[in-house]
Design an enzyme around this catalytic site. Structure first.
Site, PDB file in Angstrom:
ATOM      1  N   ASP A  22      -4.807 -12.679   3.701  1.00  0.00           N
ATOM      2  CA  ASP A  22      -6.024 -12.134   4.297  1.00  0.00           C
ATOM      3  C   ASP A  22      -7.269 -12.365   3.451  1.00  0.00           C
ATOM      4  OD1 ASP A  22      -4.833 -10.430   2.489  1.00  0.00           O
ATOM      5  OD2 ASP A  22      -4.705  -8.728   3.852  1.00  0.00           O
ATOM      6  N   ASP A  40      -2.961 -10.451  -2.068  1.00  0.00           N
ATOM      7  CA  ASP A  40      -3.485  -9.875  -0.835  1.00  0.00           C
ATOM      8  C   ASP A  40      -4.935  -9.447  -1.090  1.00  0.00           C
ATOM      9  OD1 ASP A  40      -2.214  -8.328   1.865  1.00  0.00           O
ATOM     10  OD2 ASP A  40      -4.034  -7.429   1.050  1.00  0.00           O
ATOM     11  N   HIS A  85       0.814  -1.226   0.000  1.00  0.00           N
ATOM     12  CA  HIS A  85       0.000   0.000   0.000  1.00  0.00           C
ATOM     13  C   HIS A  85       0.845   1.273   0.000  1.00  0.00           C
ATOM     14  CE1 HIS A  85      -3.708  -2.140   0.446  1.00  0.00           C
ATOM     15  NE2 HIS A  85      -3.440  -2.584   1.650  1.00  0.00           N
ATOM     16  N   HIS A 132      -6.510  -6.918  -0.154  1.00  0.00           N
ATOM     17  CA  HIS A 132      -6.652  -5.482  -0.397  1.00  0.00           C
ATOM     18  C   HIS A 132      -5.895  -5.105  -1.663  1.00  0.00           C
ATOM     19  CE1 HIS A 132      -6.903  -6.148   4.032  1.00  0.00           C
ATOM     20  NE2 HIS A 132      -7.984  -5.411   3.875  1.00  0.00           N
TER      21      HIS A 132
END
Length: 368
Positions: A264, A176, A139, A178
């Site tokens: 995740d 991931d 990120h 996200h």
């Protein structure tokens, strides 16, 4: 075949403070353990040890990323700010990215671990490798941290490979849950880095990772986003890899594949709503190992990202490691029986529609 592995206990000393979920404590947020804490990483490493998988791997010694290596990706002002706040007792790199005193060194070690892992693969010291580093990185933007990520670990490692290891083309697969916004933005105009992100649609960052976000300038077509609907499970992720990721990478012909391995998307993660099991992660890894064999002589580096279920991350991570080792299933997942018979785990029409829409946009061949 040899698989490298990196872990440094100092990663567990990265201090995100107290909080609840992704928020730091304060106001109405009663202090408890912050979601991004050492437990999932330590428990994964411990499971690898007690099951014997750790003994089957080659240890990779990490190092602290040098400032000029960080500056290939990040702005001088941002790196200087993290240094200053670290020296002054800690701070916040940006949106939901707290760190404690001495945090700069740990974050630079996390980036350096990604570099060392890619080096070991590219130099033929190991066939593939897994870096269990912390904090995560996908990120982080050029000039700010976001979503627990301070430095863009995988991107820094890719730029190091291109600058010093003779690698020209790299494919990054980010599974991931996200969206890997930082990695995407860093390479958005770069025609020689293919960035593919599989993520839960609309989760984090909001309004990020849309199907229509495909790169700009010379990099048009080298960004691929798969925003999968909430509830997507093993069959959906496998179909996404088989119908989008595999053909895209075969067309792109990279010399190295890097996986940003967030765990995740698993069934038990508290910060997402996906349904991938350890069986799904093993299947995904098998597909990527086979693909790497076909397109880049097996050169595959896996960099750890998110994953917040202390109970289930270790078993998903062990499944990835088993895949890298090309070993049979040796770690019995005690949770898998509880998942048996759960509804809506198959590939559903609304999930398949997203995969088909992205697959339809893939080029038939690499532009000269």
């Amino acid at each position: 075949m040899s698989t490298g592995f990196h872990w440094n206990e100092i990663y567990a000393w990265h201090d995100t403070g107290t909080g609840s979920g992704f928020l730091s404590a304060g106001g109405l947020v009663e202090p408890e353990q912050h979601a991004e804490n050492p437990a999932t990483k330590r428990r994964l490493r411990n499971l690898l040890e007690v099951t014997g998988l750790l003994a089957k791997m080659t240890a990779i010694a990490g190092r602290e990323a040098e400032e000029d290596e960080l500056l290939r990706v990040h702005t001088p002002e941002y790196v200087a700010r993290i240094k200053t706040e670290s020296d002054n007792g800690g701070g916040n790199a940006g949106e939901s990215t707290p760190f404690g005193p001495g945090g700069y060194r740990i974050c630079a070690l996390s980036a350096g671990a990604a570099i060392a892992t890619v080096e070991a693969v590219c130099r033929g010291e190991v066939d593939n490798a897994y870096s269990l580093n912390r904090p995560p990185g996908h990120h982080a933007e050029r000039d700010e941290g976001r979503g627990f990520c301070v430095f863009a670990n995988a991107a820094i490692a890719v730029e190091h490979a291109r600058a010093t290891l003779g690698v020209e083309r790299v494919a990054i697969v980010d599974w991931d849950v996200h969206h890997g916004n930082g990695t995407e933005h860093i390479f958005y105009e770069d025609p020689d880095v293919l960035v593919i992100s599989l993520h839960q649609d609309g989760l984090y960052p909001a309004e990020s990772g849309l199907i229509g976000d495909t790169g700009s300038g010379a990099g048009v077509g080298t960004t691929i986003n798969l925003p999968l609907p909430p509830g997507s499970g093993d069959e959906t992720y496998a179909a996404a890899l088989e119908r989008v990721v595999v053909p895209a990478i075969k067309t792109f012909r990279p010399e190295l594949i890097v996986i940003a391995s967030g765990l995740d998307a698993c069934l038990m993660d508290p910060l997402a709503m996906m349904m991938v099991s350890s069986v799904g992660y093993r299947r995904m890894t098998d597909l990527m190992v086979e693909l790497a064999d076909r397109v880049c002589d097996g050169r595959l580096a896996v960099i750890h990202e998110g994953g917040y279920s202390t109970s289930y991350v270790p078993f998903c991570g062990a499944a990835v490691i088993e895949g890298l080792l090309r070993a049979g299933v040796s770690v019995e997942d005690p949770f898998i029986y509880g998942f048996a018979g759960m509804g809506y785990t198959e590939l559903l029409p609304h999930q398949e529609a997203v995969i088909d829409a992205v697959a339809a946009r893939l080029p038939s061949k690499r532009d000269p």
